[in-house]
Design a protein around this motif. Structure first.
Motif, PDB file in Angstrom:
ATOM      1  N   SER A 122       0.839  -1.194   0.000  1.00 13.31           N
ATOM      2  CA  SER A 122       0.000   0.000   0.000  1.00 13.31           C
ATOM      3  C   SER A 122       0.878   1.249   0.000  1.00 13.31           C
ATOM      4  O   SER A 122       2.089   1.189   0.264  1.00 13.31           O
ATOM      5  CB  SER A 122      -0.889   0.012   1.241  1.00 13.31           C
ATOM      6  OG  SER A 122      -0.093   0.188   2.410  1.00 13.31           O
ATOM      7  N   GLN A 123       0.279   2.387  -0.290  1.00 10.73           N
ATOM      8  CA  GLN A 123       1.029   3.637  -0.295  1.00 10.73           C
ATOM      9  C   GLN A 123       1.602   3.930   1.095  1.00 10.73           C
ATOM     10  O   GLN A 123       2.736   4.405   1.221  1.00 10.73           O
ATOM     11  CB  GLN A 123       0.144   4.789  -0.757  1.00 10.73           C
ATOM     12  CG  GLN A 123       0.897   6.100  -0.945  1.00 10.73           C
ATOM     13  CD  GLN A 123       0.037   7.174  -1.589  1.00 10.73           C
ATOM     14  OE1 GLN A 123      -1.160   7.005  -1.779  1.00 10.73           O
ATOM     15  NE2 GLN A 123       0.649   8.288  -1.944  1.00 10.73           N
ATOM     16  N   LYS A 124       0.832   3.628   2.131  1.00  7.74           N
ATOM     17  CA  LYS A 124       1.301   3.834   3.505  1.00  7.74           C
ATOM     18  C   LYS A 124       2.519   2.949   3.791  1.00  7.74           C
ATOM     19  O   LYS A 124       3.512   3.398   4.387  1.00  7.74           O
ATOM     20  CB  LYS A 124       0.176   3.521   4.495  1.00  7.74           C
ATOM     21  CG  LYS A 124       0.558   3.694   5.963  1.00  7.74           C
ATOM     22  CD  LYS A 124      -0.646   3.451   6.847  1.00  7.74           C
ATOM     23  CE  LYS A 124      -0.286   3.651   8.323  1.00  7.74           C
ATOM     24  NZ  LYS A 124       0.687   2.669   8.807  1.00  7.74           N
ATOM     25  N   GLN A 125       2.457   1.693   3.363  1.00  3.88           N
ATOM     26  CA  GLN A 125       3.589   0.790   3.560  1.00  3.88           C
ATOM     27  C   GLN A 125       4.821   1.269   2.796  1.00  3.88           C
ATOM     28  O   GLN A 125       5.936   1.187   3.296  1.00  3.88           O
ATOM     29  CB  GLN A 125       3.214  -0.629   3.120  1.00  3.88           C
ATOM     30  CG  GLN A 125       2.268  -1.353   4.071  1.00  3.88           C
ATOM     31  CD  GLN A 125       1.867  -2.703   3.523  1.00  3.88           C
ATOM     32  OE1 GLN A 125       1.459  -2.823   2.362  1.00  3.88           O
ATOM     33  NE2 GLN A 125       1.975  -3.732   4.345  1.00  3.88           N
TER      34      GLN A 125
ATOM     35  N   LYS B  26       5.624   4.348   2.044  1.00  2.28           N
ATOM     36  CA  LYS B  26       6.195   5.505   2.725  1.00  2.28           C
ATOM     37  C   LYS B  26       7.067   5.075   3.893  1.00  2.28           C
ATOM     38  O   LYS B  26       8.183   5.579   4.070  1.00  2.28           O
ATOM     39  CB  LYS B  26       5.080   6.432   3.209  1.00  2.28           C
ATOM     40  CG  LYS B  26       5.600   7.705   3.864  1.00  2.28           C
ATOM     41  CD  LYS B  26       4.456   8.650   4.219  1.00  2.28           C
ATOM     42  CE  LYS B  26       5.007   9.940   4.836  1.00  2.28           C
ATOM     43  NZ  LYS B  26       3.917  10.899   5.175  1.00  2.28           N
ATOM     44  N   GLU B  27       6.568   4.121   4.678  1.00  2.00           N
ATOM     45  CA  GLU B  27       7.345   3.632   5.816  1.00  2.00           C
ATOM     46  C   GLU B  27       8.587   2.884   5.347  1.00  2.00           C
ATOM     47  O   GLU B  27       9.673   3.020   5.924  1.00  2.00           O
ATOM     48  CB  GLU B  27       6.465   2.719   6.676  1.00  2.00           C
ATOM     49  CG  GLU B  27       5.310   3.461   7.347  1.00  2.00           C
ATOM     50  CD  GLU B  27       4.312   2.516   8.002  1.00  2.00           C
ATOM     51  OE1 GLU B  27       4.453   1.274   7.803  1.00  2.00           O
ATOM     52  OE2 GLU B  27       3.403   2.998   8.686  1.00  2.00           O
TER      53      GLU B  27
ATOM     54  N   GLU C 286       7.161   9.969  -4.106  1.00  3.77           N
ATOM     55  CA  GLU C 286       7.390   9.379  -2.784  1.00  3.77           C
ATOM     56  C   GLU C 286       8.883   9.227  -2.504  1.00  3.77           C
ATOM     57  O   GLU C 286       9.351   9.489  -1.388  1.00  3.77           O
ATOM     58  CB  GLU C 286       6.691   8.016  -2.705  1.00  3.77           C
ATOM     59  CG  GLU C 286       5.172   8.107  -2.717  1.00  3.77           C
ATOM     60  CD  GLU C 286       4.501   6.760  -2.976  1.00  3.77           C
ATOM     61  OE1 GLU C 286       3.267   6.745  -3.156  1.00  3.77           O
ATOM     62  OE2 GLU C 286       5.210   5.729  -2.996  1.00  3.77           O
TER      63      GLU C 286
END
Length: 462
Positions: A168-171, A173-174, A233
């Motif tokens: 996912s986009q959140k993953q 980023k992390e 990103e």
């Protein structure tokens, strides 16, 4: 130790083209001097003299994108490392970089050990990229293990959500924050999953499921959209980003825009996106030409060649994926298959014949993209990809005048048919040396399992 003198060749590497002779001692390059310098030593006992008049001598090629053993819910490629390495050696490649499936228990040390065991039969040397299909705080803490194990890069996907590959986009980023800290390179299979699924639904409802619709369902704009998101990103995280198998002119334009914003974007493409086009998907042998991302138009290929000519691509790789077309013929195609074509044996001949001989690129540029740059980017340089004194004597001898028809009968691939069966190339590798040993000359000359794992250091991009 046994010594070899390779004389009268034209040497090509990132330093240029020159008329020099090389001395190999054991597994290492022991000397390079102007042509004829070693003549007084030719009668010495224990020196093997190899006359390469009329030939080129390159650093051993590094294929940065092969898939020897790749599994998913929809298919499994288990060609094995021995077979892939045989094809690589025949194609002048001395090192391959393959992929490790994501371990369900998040244990990277165990996953690397298991992959090394699978690769033990290889003839050429090998390294790995680690696939990431999940990311959380525990996985972040384990990333440091990869550096200790000699793995310099990870691969993620922006598609294949149903297959369980997409982050996912959140993953992302992390992950990108963690990669900045660990100095591990991110490489990405970039396609926009939402657009693909929407198009797949539209085409399926209209019963437009023939193979020729693959390109329409996974269009170039899908790749470009994903690259744009990823690039921004990566720019925010201040990390370099490597895009595998870039296939579309729209994507190249997206890369240009990102680079104008100072994003560190590095790109690779493959021979099939330069020399094959979507007209093959309308033929009776369409199964031979299925790959993801799919083939595009002939005009698209021309635009990618322009990008290669203008040094916008850093790496040329095979994306070797010897998936048997007959498996799809038996089980049916569903637009979710992870598929590809063989290519590690033919990459050098195809790109020389179509690129260098047609004045699209110089031979020096070709070797930079096939040997020097992949070795640097994936942490193997100068031991691989160079002709520096004291480094591994990995060498490719190339005959620019040798012609060959790329039909299956003339290749070492296990595939019954070659996707390049109607191509005749002029310029072929004729000898492959891996760590000083002649491993291929018209036939295999090395023992099964004589290749070894090469520890990768941090990418040159950091």
């Amino acid at each position: 130790m046994k010594k070899k003198l390779l004389k009268n060749a034209k040497i090509v590497d990132d330093k240029g083209i020159r008329k020099s002779d090389l001395i190999i001692e054991g597994e290492k390059i022991a000397g390079e001097e102007k042509r004829g310098f070693f003549a007084a030593k030719e009668d010495q006992a224990g020196l093997e003299v190899i006359d390469l008049a009329g030939k080129y001598l390159f650093p051993g090629l590094v294929d940065a994108n092969t898939n020897c053993f790749f599994s998913s819910d929809s298919n499994s490629v288990k060609e094995n490392f021995y077979q892939t390495s045989l094809e690589a050696a025949a194609g002048g490649i001395t090192t391959i970089i393959d992929y490790i499936d994501f371990p369900e228990n998040n244990n990277f040390r165990e996953a690397v050990f298991k992959q090394k065991e699978k690769a033990k039969a290889s003839i050429v040397d090998y390294s790995f990229h680690q696939i990431l299909t999940d990311f959380n705080s525990n996985i972040s803490e384990s990333l440091v293990d990869l550096k200790d194990l000699g793995i310099a890069s990870v691969k993620l996907f922006t598609t294949y959500q149903k297959e369980g590959y997409m982050l996912s986009q959140k993953q992302r980023k992390e992950l990108f924050q963690s990669l900045n800290e660990t100095k591990i390179l991110a490489q990405v299979h970039a396609e926009d999953n939402d657009l693909i699924q929407d198009l797949k639904e539209i085409y399926s409802k209209r019963n437009l499921t023939e193979l020729r619709f693959t390109t329409a369902i996974r269009p170039g704009i899908s790749e470009a959209l994903a690259i744009k998101k990823l690039g921004n990103e990566a720019l925010e995280a201040d990390i370099p980003l490597y895009i595998v198998h870039l296939s579309a002119a729209e994507s190249l334009e997206a890369v240009r825009n990102l680079r104008a914003k100072k994003a560190q974007i590095y790109i690779e493409t493959n021979p099939h996106y330069l020399m094959l086009d979507d007209s093959y998907l309308n033929s009776s042998q369409a199964l031979l030409y299925l790959m993801i991302p799919p083939l595009k138009t002939r005009y698209n290929n021309q635009l990618l060649w322009q990008g290669v000519s203008q040094n916008e691509f850093q790496v040329l790789a095979s994306n070797h994926f010897n998936f048997k077309a007959e498996k799809i013929a038996d089980s049916g195609f569903n637009f979710e298959n992870l598929i590809g074509i063989p290519g590690t044996e033919t990459i050098l001949s195809l790109l020389y014949s179509s690129g260098v001989r047609n004045n699209r690129i110089t031979i020096r540029e070709l070797i930079e993209m096939l040997a020097v740059n992949p070795a640097k980017i994936f942490g193997l340089y100068p031991e691989k990809g160079s002709l520096e004194i004291g480094t591994d004597a990995d060498l490719t001898v190339f005959d620019p005048n040798l012609e060959k028809r790329l039909k299956a009968a003339n290749l070492y691939s296990t595939s019954k048919k070659s996707p390049y069966h109607d191509f005749t190339v002029k310029g072929c590798p004729i000898m492959t040396f891996r760590r000083g040993k002649l491993i291929f000359e018209q036939k295999l000359k090395a023992a099964k399992g004589s290749g070894k794992f090469i520890f990768a250091h941090s990418s040159s991009l950091f």
